[in-house]
Design a protein around this motif. Structure first.
Motif, mmCIF file in Angstrom:
data_model
loop_
_atom_site.group_PDB
_atom_site.id
_atom_site.type_symbol
_atom_site.label_atom_id
_atom_site.label_comp_id
_atom_site.label_asym_id
_atom_site.label_seq_id
_atom_site.Cartn_x
_atom_site.Cartn_y
_atom_site.Cartn_z
ATOM 1 N N HIS A 30 1.426 0.985 -4.019
ATOM 2 C CA HIS A 30 -0.211 1.349 -3.723
ATOM 3 C C HIS A 30 -0.808 0.082 -4.182
ATOM 4 N N ILE A 31 -1.066 -0.523 -3.051
ATOM 5 C CA ILE A 31 -1.594 -1.839 -3.579
ATOM 6 C C ILE A 31 -3.282 -1.883 -3.195
ATOM 7 N N ASP A 32 -4.160 -2.363 -4.260
ATOM 8 C CA ASP A 32 -5.518 -2.226 -4.009
ATOM 9 C C ASP A 32 -6.001 -3.792 -3.657
ATOM 10 N N CYS A 33 -5.970 -3.672 -2.065
ATOM 11 C CA CYS A 33 -6.203 -5.189 -1.795
ATOM 12 C C CYS A 33 -7.476 -5.727 -2.069
ATOM 13 N N GLY A 34 -7.532 -6.839 -2.753
ATOM 14 C CA GLY A 34 -8.677 -7.477 -3.368
ATOM 15 C C GLY A 34 -9.104 -7.055 -4.809
ATOM 16 N N GLY A 35 -8.229 -5.998 -5.439
ATOM 17 C CA GLY A 35 -8.506 -5.593 -6.826
ATOM 18 C C GLY A 35 -7.963 -6.702 -7.728
ATOM 19 N N SER A 36 -8.581 -6.723 -8.613
ATOM 20 C CA SER A 36 -8.099 -7.727 -9.773
ATOM 21 C C SER A 36 -7.381 -6.877 -10.737
ATOM 22 N N THR A 37 -7.361 -5.704 -10.889
ATOM 23 C CA THR A 37 -6.967 -5.045 -12.359
ATOM 24 C C THR A 37 -6.129 -3.774 -11.410
ATOM 25 N N THR A 38 -5.080 -3.320 -12.309
ATOM 26 C CA THR A 38 -4.483 -2.059 -11.851
ATOM 27 C C THR A 38 -5.192 -0.953 -12.473
ATOM 28 N N SER A 39 -5.302 0.304 -11.505
ATOM 29 C CA SER A 39 -6.244 1.300 -12.080
ATOM 30 C C SER A 39 -5.501 2.603 -11.386
ATOM 31 N N THR A 40 -6.021 3.696 -11.951
ATOM 32 C CA THR A 40 -5.489 5.111 -11.608
ATOM 33 C C THR A 40 -6.906 5.944 -11.107
ATOM 34 N N ASP A 41 -6.592 6.527 -10.068
ATOM 35 C CA ASP A 41 -7.475 7.277 -9.404
ATOM 36 C C ASP A 41 -7.525 8.809 -9.869
ATOM 37 N N ARG A 42 -8.227 9.401 -9.179
ATOM 38 C CA ARG A 42 -8.745 11.024 -9.788
ATOM 39 C C ARG A 42 -7.493 11.778 -9.342
ATOM 40 N N PHE A 43 -6.472 11.252 -8.405
ATOM 41 C CA PHE A 43 -5.418 12.186 -8.166
ATOM 42 C C PHE A 43 -3.987 11.464 -9.030
ATOM 43 N N ASN A 44 -4.446 10.887 -10.059
ATOM 44 C CA ASN A 44 -3.465 10.180 -10.910
ATOM 45 C C ASN A 44 -2.488 9.242 -10.165
ATOM 46 N N THR A 45 -2.969 8.654 -8.890
ATOM 47 C CA THR A 45 -1.959 7.593 -8.261
ATOM 48 C C THR A 45 -2.285 6.208 -8.767
ATOM 49 N N THR A 46 -1.535 5.363 -9.400
ATOM 50 C CA THR A 46 -1.555 4.395 -9.978
ATOM 51 C C THR A 46 -1.559 3.087 -8.769
ATOM 52 N N TRP A 47 -2.797 2.503 -8.803
ATOM 53 C CA TRP A 47 -2.907 1.286 -7.783
ATOM 54 C C TRP A 47 -2.839 0.097 -8.348
ATOM 55 N N LEU A 48 -1.856 -0.868 -7.892
ATOM 56 C CA LEU A 48 -1.489 -2.084 -8.227
ATOM 57 C C LEU A 48 -2.716 -3.221 -8.019
ATOM 58 N N SER A 49 -2.733 -4.013 -8.672
ATOM 59 C CA SER A 49 -3.840 -5.078 -8.347
ATOM 60 C C SER A 49 -3.172 -5.792 -7.203
ATOM 61 N N ASP A 50 -4.161 -6.608 -6.487
ATOM 62 C CA ASP A 50 -3.810 -7.275 -5.372
ATOM 63 C C ASP A 50 -2.757 -8.201 -5.674
ATOM 64 N N ARG A 51 -1.298 -8.141 -4.563
ATOM 65 C CA ARG A 51 -0.300 -8.975 -4.770
ATOM 66 C C ARG A 51 0.362 -8.932 -3.418
ATOM 67 N N PHE A 52 1.200 -9.941 -3.295
ATOM 68 C CA PHE A 52 2.355 -10.081 -2.212
ATOM 69 C C PHE A 52 1.499 -10.612 -0.691
ATOM 70 N N PHE A 53 0.411 -11.175 -1.052
ATOM 71 C CA PHE A 53 -0.310 -11.775 0.083
ATOM 72 C C PHE A 53 0.139 -13.097 0.183
ATOM 73 N N THR A 54 -0.134 -13.771 1.525
ATOM 74 C CA THR A 54 0.136 -15.163 1.706
ATOM 75 C C THR A 54 -0.931 -16.145 1.459
ATOM 76 N N SER A 55 -2.358 -15.559 1.591
ATOM 77 C CA SER A 55 -3.417 -16.261 1.443
ATOM 78 C C SER A 55 -4.705 -15.481 1.430
ATOM 79 N N GLY A 56 -5.891 -15.949 1.821
ATOM 80 C CA GLY A 56 -6.979 -15.303 2.081
ATOM 81 C C GLY A 56 -7.822 -15.227 0.873
ATOM 82 N N SER A 57 -8.909 -14.413 0.809
ATOM 83 C CA SER A 57 -10.006 -14.256 -0.301
ATOM 84 C C SER A 57 -10.491 -12.782 -0.574
#
Length: 626
Positions: A30-57
């Motif tokens: 579960h990747i938070d695109c553009g996110g700088s930190t890993t977080s957990t939502d209210r459904f207890n899903t862990t969202w990874l900080s943005d990764r695996f991208f080739t480029s972009g802003s």
């Protein structure tokens, strides 16, 4: 596939929950695109900080208070400076089938009030097309899109292709491993992709992971069927089960029990009808879900109805006859040769009123041609060795999807049997490249033309550069050094431009003969080259950046003479000395022995003289007998 936008799920809750332990597949991202930190939502899903991208802003929506969770507010976009093609490449995946979901939102994050046009592909297959302007509610609130695809090479490529100067955007990306046998993959094939064009739960509101606390192990979310129910539906009412429905949650599809706990049914004379937007160019896999949850039906034949798709009666259904009461029952059908952008589904009464719990509609996207694997390896190696800049968009498959342009500066074509794509031309002249040519270029067995002129490339020319397919080679105005490899003589070159480099050694005669047989060759500006007309003669002992044949022969003869001389010395010093009884010892021992020998010879000489003198006087000594 712009019609797909009508089916996207509007943002109201965050996406998926983590997979439960009993589920046999445990790979999920579960990747938070553009996110700088890993977080957990209210459904207890862990969202990874943005990764695996080739480029972009990265960016942030203009109205963050409209969105509940962090992964809904941040996004990644790909400006023109990142190239036309950019990807998320998720590595380390076990081979198998995956559920992939994206969340896309614009919300005027850039202040330009222009929602972008772009395409999205998965594993080299075009699956979604976004075209400006988006519907207002989708632009502001965002929308989900999902599909199921097979991954066989250990990594999933989710790629974006810019239309004109617009830049693609994505807010979240999810990937969950699912059962490879799900949704009748034996019939649809491992190479096809199932794109969601409608996943409906009848008699309920929207639910599923991220939208409620209800579990769906595949991560599927379910919309209310009311949006797609035709006005022709009459006598319809919603019903709920008074007890649990059995047979739900079974492999390979793992349909959740909640799907069968509610339903809609029509009166005895009523009809249920749905209108599903589709793309007429594709075939569709339609899944129907039933459960007899009406306590008044307790025997077979009490409720019977026909399924009619686009005015074709495809089957007759008696749920109680198939599985009894309060038991899950599913049936699927493939719709082909559509002539309309609406898929019409009717449940027509035969006995009693029809009933349905859920309905799914998936576009069967056929596999597009992919680039031959070895050539993908070669092109990725060249991307690294040539230091191709991000602005050229060398990401994902070099040639696929076929509806997109290939990598910038690259031309591809299909093999004669249309089984795969191959690279036929690379034109990267004057691109500011500063690396070297990878040895992997030899894997490009269909390469016809290579132009890397007017860059700052260095190193030696690889031995793999000499494919039989190669006709044009332009490496002029670079900093290549070393000799010209003999492998170039095995190709069918008609144009060779190696001028203005730092090459040295003898030019292969077969290569130079290109100019004699109607082709063109330019070797000027290489001070170290020799051996052909217009170039200096090569030193006798030095050719092709190393020893010539004559030099090797000379060294061989010198070695032979040295060995003969060495054998002669051994003969003189060892064999002949043994014949003359040479003594061996330490220096002081040899000196003492020499002194003793000298005294002996002097004494012997004196005795000889004395005997000769006595003999001359007539004196003859006698032996003492005693």
């Amino acid at each position: 596939m712009s019609n797909l936008l009508l089916l996207l799920l509007f943002l109201s809750h965050p996406p998926l929950r983590l997979l439960s332990l009993p589920y046999p597949f445990d790979t999920a991202y579960h990747i938070d695109c553009g996110g700088s930190t890993t977080s957990t939502d209210r459904f207890n899903t862990t969202w990874l900080s943005d990764r695996f991208f080739t480029s972009g802003s990265t960016g942030l929506v203009s109205e963050p208070l409209r969105f509940t969770n962090l992964q809904e507010k941040t996004l990644r976009f790909f400006p023109v400076s990142s190239g036309k093609k950019n990807c998320y490449v998720i590595p380390g995946l076990p081979p198998g089938r995956y559920y992939i979901r994206t969340f896309t939102v614009y919300d005027n994050f850039d202040g330009k009030s222009h929602s972008p046009s772009f395409d999205l592909s998965v594993e080299g297959n075009l699956v979604f097309s976004w075209r400006s302007p988006w519907p207002e509610d989708v632009s502001r609130s965002g929308a989900y899109s999902d599909l199921m695809a097979f991954v066989s090479d250990g990594e999933a490529d989710v790629c974006f292709y810019s239309i004109a100067t617009d830049y693609p955007v994505i807010a979240s990306l999810e990937l969950i491993q699912i059962d490879p046998a799900s949704y009748d993959s034996v019939s649809t094939g491992n190479s096809t992709i199932l794109v969601n064009y409608g996943r409906l739960s009848c008699g309920s509101d929207q639910w599923g992971p991220g939208f409620s606390n209800d579990t769906d192990l595949f991560g599927r979310s379910w919309q209310s069927d009311s949006v797609f129910r035709s006005m022709n539906s009459v006598g319809v009412k919603a019903v709920s089960a008074v007890k649990d429905v059995v047979n739900a949650g079974q492999s390979p599809n793992y349909f959740p029990m909640k799907l069968y706990q509610t339903a809609v049914m029509a009166t005895a004379a009523g009809t249920l009808e749905y209108e599903l937007p589709v793309d007429a160019k594709l075939d569709y896999l339609v899944w129907f879900h039933f459960a007899e949850i009406d306590v008044s039906v307790n025997r077979a034949g009490q409720r019977v109805f026909d399924l009619v798709i686009n005015d074709k009666n495809v089957t007759r259904v008696d749920v109680y006859k198939e599985v009894g009461g309060f038991a899950a029952y599913s049936w699927h059908y493939t719709v082909k040769n559509l002539s309309s952008t609406i898929l019409n589904v009717k449940l027509v009464s035969v006995v009693g009123g029809p009933i349905i719990c859920g309905l799914e509609n998936y576009a069967i996207v056929p596999a597009d041609l992919q680039t031959v694997h070895d050539q993908v390896v070669a092109m990725r190696a060249l991307k690294e060795s040539l230091r191709v800049p991000d602005r050229m968009g060398w990401n994902g498959d070099p040639c696929a999807p076929t509806t997109w342009d290939a990598w910038e500066g690259v031309t591809c074509h299909p093999l004669k049997d249309d089984s795969a794509l191959v690279v036929s031309q690379i034109d990267l002249g004057s691109q500011g490249l500063k690396g070297f040519i990878s040895d992997q270029i030899g894997l490009l067995s269909n390469l016809v033309s290579l132009n890397l002129s007017s860059n700052s490339l260095g190193g030696t020319l690889p031995l793999g550069l000499g494919q039989k397919s190669l006709v044009k080679l332009d490496l002029s105005n670079n900093q290549f050094s070393g000799s010209i490899p003999d492998s170039l003589t095995s190709s069918n070159l008609q144009l060779v431009l190696l001028n203005d480099n730092s090459l040295d050694g003898e030019v292969p005669e077969e290569l130079y003969s290109i100019g004699v047989h109607g082709g063109a060759i330019d070797l000027s500006g290489n001070k170290g080259l020799c051996g052909v007309p217009s170039l200096p003669d090569c030193p006798f002992f030095w050719r092709h950046g190393g020893l010539s044949r004559g030099g090797k022969i000379a060294i061989g003869l010198a070695c032979l003479a040295f060995i003969c001389l060495l054998l002669l010395m051994v003969y003189i010093c060892c064999i002949r000395r043994g014949r003359n009884d040479y003594d061996f010892g330490l220096p002081q021992e040899l000196m003492s022995l020499a002194a003793k020998r000298n005294r002996y010879h002097r004494q012997k000489s004196l005795m000889t003289l004395e005997m000769e003198s006595q003999h001359a006087k007539g004196f003859i000594p006698t032996l003492n007998s005693s």
